[in-house]
Design a protein around this motif. Sequence first.
Motif: not given
Length: 186
Positions: A50-65
């Motif tokens: 759960c932690i790695l999935t949520s942080w990975s999603l944050f990395e994927l989407f936040a890195s675009k801004k």
Amino acid sequence: MMEILAVLSVAAAAGMRIALPLLVIGLLQSDNLWYQIPLLSHIDPFVLLCILTSWSLFELFASKKLLGQRVLQVFQLLFSPVVGAIMGIAVARFAEAPTPFIWICGIVSSLFAFVLQLVQVGWFYRLRGLPIWLVSLQDILCVALVIFAFDAPQQGGLIALLLLWLAIRSSGHWHRWYSKSQKPDR
């Protein structure tokens, strides 16, 4: 020799992202999620997933801004050496390397991940933000490097060495740019 190339491959992945390569390693080892990975083996696999999935999603989407890139860089700069060491040790353990070699792999992968992260931060400030095509390429390359570490360590290691070469070339470019900017106009 293949173990070193595999370690360099995962270290390069850790130099780009933090949680995404750890998540990919855990999913590749589906029978025993993170069982042989140092530090992570002490955390419940469901909680870690759960932690790695949520942080990975944050990395994927936040890195675009732009703001997301700034926030991520702080965390990635702090944690990329730790994640690099964890992943280097894990790959060396999977290869059943001797204990002194495992620790050397951990140190080398930690430093390699930190250097690549420093280069990424340098380019961020030089370009005033990374373009979206480059960030997307990093995401794809990060996953590919982790997969290459297990399935094709020679190719993954060669890509990692190419990234190191690009990092060295970047430092020369920055030095010339900085020297030129410091000279007074005549």
